[in-house]
Design a protein around this motif. Structure first.
Motif, PDB file in Angstrom:
ATOM      1  N   GLY A  90      -6.362   9.826  -8.520  1.00 49.11           N
ATOM      2  CA  GLY A  90      -6.209   8.637  -9.344  1.00 49.11           C
ATOM      3  C   GLY A  90      -5.020   8.750 -10.274  1.00 49.11           C
ATOM      4  N   GLN A  91      -4.828   7.727 -11.083  1.00 51.83           N
ATOM      5  CA  GLN A  91      -3.642   7.618 -11.915  1.00 51.83           C
ATOM      6  C   GLN A  91      -3.788   8.241 -13.304  1.00 51.83           C
ATOM      7  OE1 GLN A  91      -0.619   6.068 -10.756  1.00 51.83           O
ATOM      8  NE2 GLN A  91      -1.767   6.378  -8.845  1.00 51.83           N
ATOM      9  N   ASP A  92      -4.973   8.736 -13.646  1.00 49.97           N
ATOM     10  CA  ASP A  92      -5.137   9.377 -14.947  1.00 49.97           C
ATOM     11  C   ASP A  92      -6.068  10.570 -14.812  1.00 49.97           C
ATOM     12  OD1 ASP A  92      -7.650   8.163 -14.742  1.00 49.97           O
ATOM     13  OD2 ASP A  92      -7.098   6.510 -16.055  1.00 49.97           O
ATOM     14  N   GLY A  93      -6.284  11.269 -15.915  1.00 47.52           N
ATOM     15  CA  GLY A  93      -7.087  12.489 -15.890  1.00 47.52           C
ATOM     16  C   GLY A  93      -6.214  13.715 -15.696  1.00 47.52           C
ATOM     17  N   PRO A  94      -6.755  14.896 -15.996  1.00 47.77           N
ATOM     18  CA  PRO A  94      -5.940  16.126 -15.957  1.00 47.77           C
ATOM     19  C   PRO A  94      -5.423  16.493 -14.572  1.00 47.77           C
ATOM     20  CG  PRO A  94      -8.275  16.641 -16.262  1.00 47.77           C
ATOM     21  CD  PRO A  94      -8.135  15.171 -16.433  1.00 47.77           C
ATOM     22  N   TYR A  95      -6.070  16.032 -13.513  1.00 46.53           N
ATOM     23  CA  TYR A  95      -5.642  16.378 -12.160  1.00 46.53           C
ATOM     24  C   TYR A  95      -4.717  15.331 -11.541  1.00 46.53           C
ATOM     25  CZ  TYR A  95      -9.614  19.660 -12.281  1.00 46.53           C
ATOM     26  OH  TYR A  95     -10.504  20.652 -12.618  1.00 46.53           O
ATOM     27  N   ALA A  96      -4.446  14.257 -12.252  1.00 41.66           N
ATOM     28  CA  ALA A  96      -3.674  13.155 -11.673  1.00 41.66           C
ATOM     29  C   ALA A  96      -2.356  13.590 -11.028  1.00 41.66           C
ATOM     30  CB  ALA A  96      -3.428  12.074 -12.724  1.00 41.66           C
ATOM     31  N   PRO A  97      -1.610  14.533 -11.605  1.00 44.33           N
ATOM     32  CA  PRO A  97      -0.332  14.912 -10.973  1.00 44.33           C
ATOM     33  C   PRO A  97      -0.477  15.737  -9.696  1.00 44.33           C
ATOM     34  CG  PRO A  97      -0.351  15.434 -13.340  1.00 44.33           C
ATOM     35  CD  PRO A  97      -1.755  15.155 -12.934  1.00 44.33           C
ATOM     36  N   ARG A  98      -1.667  16.247  -9.419  1.00 39.47           N
ATOM     37  CA  ARG A  98      -1.841  17.138  -8.276  1.00 39.47           C
ATOM     38  C   ARG A  98      -1.820  16.371  -6.947  1.00 39.47           C
ATOM     39  NH1 ARG A  98      -6.969  21.110  -9.672  1.00 39.47           N
ATOM     40  NH2 ARG A  98      -6.269  21.871 -11.730  1.00 39.47           N
TER      41      ARG A  98
ATOM     42  N   VAL B 148       0.860  -1.188   0.000  1.00 38.67           N
ATOM     43  CA  VAL B 148       0.000   0.000   0.000  1.00 38.67           C
ATOM     44  C   VAL B 148       0.892   1.232   0.000  1.00 38.67           C
ATOM     45  CG1 VAL B 148      -1.793   1.289   1.234  1.00 38.67           C
ATOM     46  CG2 VAL B 148      -1.823  -1.222   1.258  1.00 38.67           C
ATOM     47  N   GLU B 149       0.636   2.153  -0.928  1.00 37.98           N
ATOM     48  CA  GLU B 149       1.443   3.383  -0.989  1.00 37.98           C
ATOM     49  C   GLU B 149       0.561   4.562  -1.360  1.00 37.98           C
ATOM     50  OE1 GLU B 149       2.333   5.273  -3.800  1.00 37.98           O
ATOM     51  OE2 GLU B 149       1.563   4.025  -5.432  1.00 37.98           O
ATOM     52  N   ASN B 150       0.970   5.757  -0.938  1.00 35.71           N
ATOM     53  CA  ASN B 150       0.227   6.970  -1.312  1.00 35.71           C
ATOM     54  C   ASN B 150       1.171   8.082  -1.758  1.00 35.71           C
ATOM     55  OD1 ASN B 150       1.220   7.525   1.246  1.00 35.71           O
ATOM     56  ND2 ASN B 150      -0.692   8.373   2.044  1.00 35.71           N
ATOM     57  N   TYR B 151       2.177   7.719  -2.532  1.00 31.68           N
ATOM     58  CA  TYR B 151       3.069   8.713  -3.132  1.00 31.68           C
ATOM     59  C   TYR B 151       2.363   9.423  -4.285  1.00 31.68           C
ATOM     60  CZ  TYR B 151       7.181   7.189  -0.526  1.00 31.68           C
ATOM     61  OH  TYR B 151       8.080   6.916   0.478  1.00 31.68           O
ATOM     62  N   LYS B 152       2.850  10.601  -4.629  1.00 29.80           N
ATOM     63  CA  LYS B 152       2.306  11.303  -5.781  1.00 29.80           C
ATOM     64  C   LYS B 152       2.490  10.473  -7.042  1.00 29.80           C
ATOM     65  CE  LYS B 152       3.104  16.025  -4.066  1.00 29.80           C
ATOM     66  NZ  LYS B 152       3.837  17.298  -4.325  1.00 29.80           N
TER      67      LYS B 152
ATOM     68  N   GLY C 129      -8.512   6.883  -5.918  1.00 30.24           N
ATOM     69  CA  GLY C 129      -8.409   8.336  -5.842  1.00 30.24           C
ATOM     70  C   GLY C 129      -9.358   8.894  -4.805  1.00 30.24           C
ATOM     71  N   LEU C 130      -8.881   9.809  -3.967  1.00 28.57           N
ATOM     72  CA  LEU C 130      -9.732  10.398  -2.940  1.00 28.57           C
ATOM     73  C   LEU C 130     -10.969  11.058  -3.544  1.00 28.57           C
ATOM     74  CD1 LEU C 130      -7.080  10.030  -1.207  1.00 28.57           C
ATOM     75  CD2 LEU C 130      -7.747  12.119  -0.012  1.00 28.57           C
ATOM     76  N   LEU C 131     -10.807  11.744  -4.684  1.00 29.47           N
ATOM     77  CA  LEU C 131     -11.959  12.419  -5.292  1.00 29.47           C
ATOM     78  C   LEU C 131     -13.007  11.401  -5.713  1.00 29.47           C
ATOM     79  CD1 LEU C 131     -13.267  15.070  -6.242  1.00 29.47           C
ATOM     80  CD2 LEU C 131     -12.160  14.698  -8.463  1.00 29.47           C
TER      81      LEU C 131
END
Length: 406
Positions: free
Chosen positions: A134-142, A100-104, A209-211
């Motif tokens: 989550g791992q994709d979508g425009p906000y993924a790097p945030r 389990v990991e929660n790195y950016k 993804g939290l969202l």
């Protein structure tokens, strides 16, 4: 035996969502190895006050925040930024059932510790990544933090008093609901993936993804929008679809009254001295009570203000009308039901002897949660884990310490 006592979890998460997930896995019996940065560890160790005081020196120990989500784990300090540290993680991952990991986004790929890299050495690994978006979508790097996710996911649009009233406006929940809900969903996903592995022999990747979780948790409020096309708003302590279902003022405070059907409303009306309300066409049915809540609510509160809270609670409970007090945490743990269910427990602690902890709500008849392992000190198990699991001897450990790897 405990339900997961044959499962090894490698916990590379910090703060709350990931640690809350792995604490639940530990409660169920999994051996959880919490990997922390040498010298500082999980950020939440310092998120106080309050702090656990050392019984001998009275010096500050770990914060209550950290203690809330790390029960039952083994703490190992490893610096992932060093190549030797990365090799240690790979060696542990080769033996693990779950990571389990929660790195950016991409944070572990640069170390060769992403799922694509680790599944080549352990195809049975269940790898759970928790990020803000989550791992994709425009906000993924945030980066994603609970407060902002509550706002972005709609939670704050329906929480708080109505706009225009005193105290009105957006309000977050009093707990980190997005983080905690994501931790719960992570447990569900991990257990599902382990069951799938039982059938196929293969692990898999879990993208949380939290969202996504926060939007899912909007449940009926989200469906209200999808069905009607109209975004629901804040209703204070009221309920958008049920009346009366809110806090009512009494002589000495407030009491929750949660009427769930028309029969319960008739009993409430009778108990408050107004049986005619149940025959009034405006109030007889829930759907009409919803339409006329602005008329009915003040009528009910005019009567509830004639009671003190304990008196009204007793009267309503006698009629089996759902109700309850608004407890502060001291009253929660003093409540007879909380005591009967053992909602506060004691766990061992290497420095304090024992410390209090909040009981797990999971009650399994054949594999119960045991409170025999408390939150670990930073690096408390580094030597034992690396020696027993990876075969490192004292000289190897000393060399790694000299390099700052562990």
């Amino acid at each position: 035996m405990r339900a997961l006592d044959d499962i090894l979890v490698l916990d590379l998460s910090r703060v709350l969502a990931g640690p809350f997930c792995t604490q639940m896995l530990a409660d169920l019996g999994a051996k959880v190895i919490k990997v922390e940065k040498p010298g500082s560890g999980d950020d939440t160790r310092g998120w106080g006050p309050p702090f656990l005081a050392d019984p001998e020196t009275a010096e500050k120990g770990d914060a209550a925040y950290y203690l809330a989500a790390n029960r039952g784990k083994h703490s190992v300090t490893i610096d992932l930024a060093k190549p030797e540290g990365q090799e240690l993680i790979r060696a542990l991952a080769a033996k693990a059932d779950v990571l389990v990991e929660n790195y950016k986004l991409g944070g572990l790929a640069k170390y060769g510790l992403d799922y694509a890299s680790l599944k080549t050495i352990n195809p049975r690994l269940v790898y759970c990544s928790i990020t803000g978006f989550g791992q994709d979508g425009p906000y993924a790097p945030r980066a994603g933090y609970d407060f902002m996710i509550q706002a972005m996911g709609g939670m704050m649009s329906v929480t708080g008093e109505k706009d225009g009233l005193p105290g009105g406006g957006p309000q977050k929940a009093g707990i980190a609901i997005a983080d905690l809900s994501t931790g719960l969903h992570a447990v569900i996903a991990v257990l599902a993936a382990l069951n799938q592995r039982h059938r196929t022999g293969r692990g898999q990747y879990i993208d949380l993804g939290l969202l996504d979780v926060q939007v899912s948790m909007m449940s009926n409020q989200a469906m209200t929008y999808l069905v009607s096309g109209k975004a629901p708003g804040r209703a204070g302590n009221g309920h958008a679809a049920i009346v009366p279902y809110q806090a009512f003022a009494t002589m000495d405070g407030h009491l929750i009254i949660a009427v769930g059907n028309d029969g319960q409303f008739a009993k409430l009306a009778d108990e408050l001295g107004h049986p005619e309300w149940a025959e009034d066409e405006r109030f007889a049915l829930n759907r009409t009570r919803v339409e006329h809540r602005d008329v009915l609510t003040p009528l009910i509160e005019a009567e509830t203000r004639r009671y003190d809270s304990a008196q009204l609670l007793e009267a309503l409970e006698r009629r089996q009308i759902p109700c309850g007090p608004i407890n502060t945490m001291d009253k929660v743990f003093a409540d007879p039901q909380a005591k009967a269910r053992g909602l506060d427990q004691e766990v061992p602690h290497a420095r304090a002897g024992t410390i209090p902890t909040v009981a797990s709500p999971l009650r399994l008849s054949d594999s119960p949660v045991l409170y025999d392992r408390g939150p670990p000190l930073l690096g408390e198990h580094t030597e034992s884990v690396l020696t027993e699991m990876l075969g490192l001897d004292s000289a190897m450990l000393a060399a790694l310490r000299d390099k700052g790897v562990v």
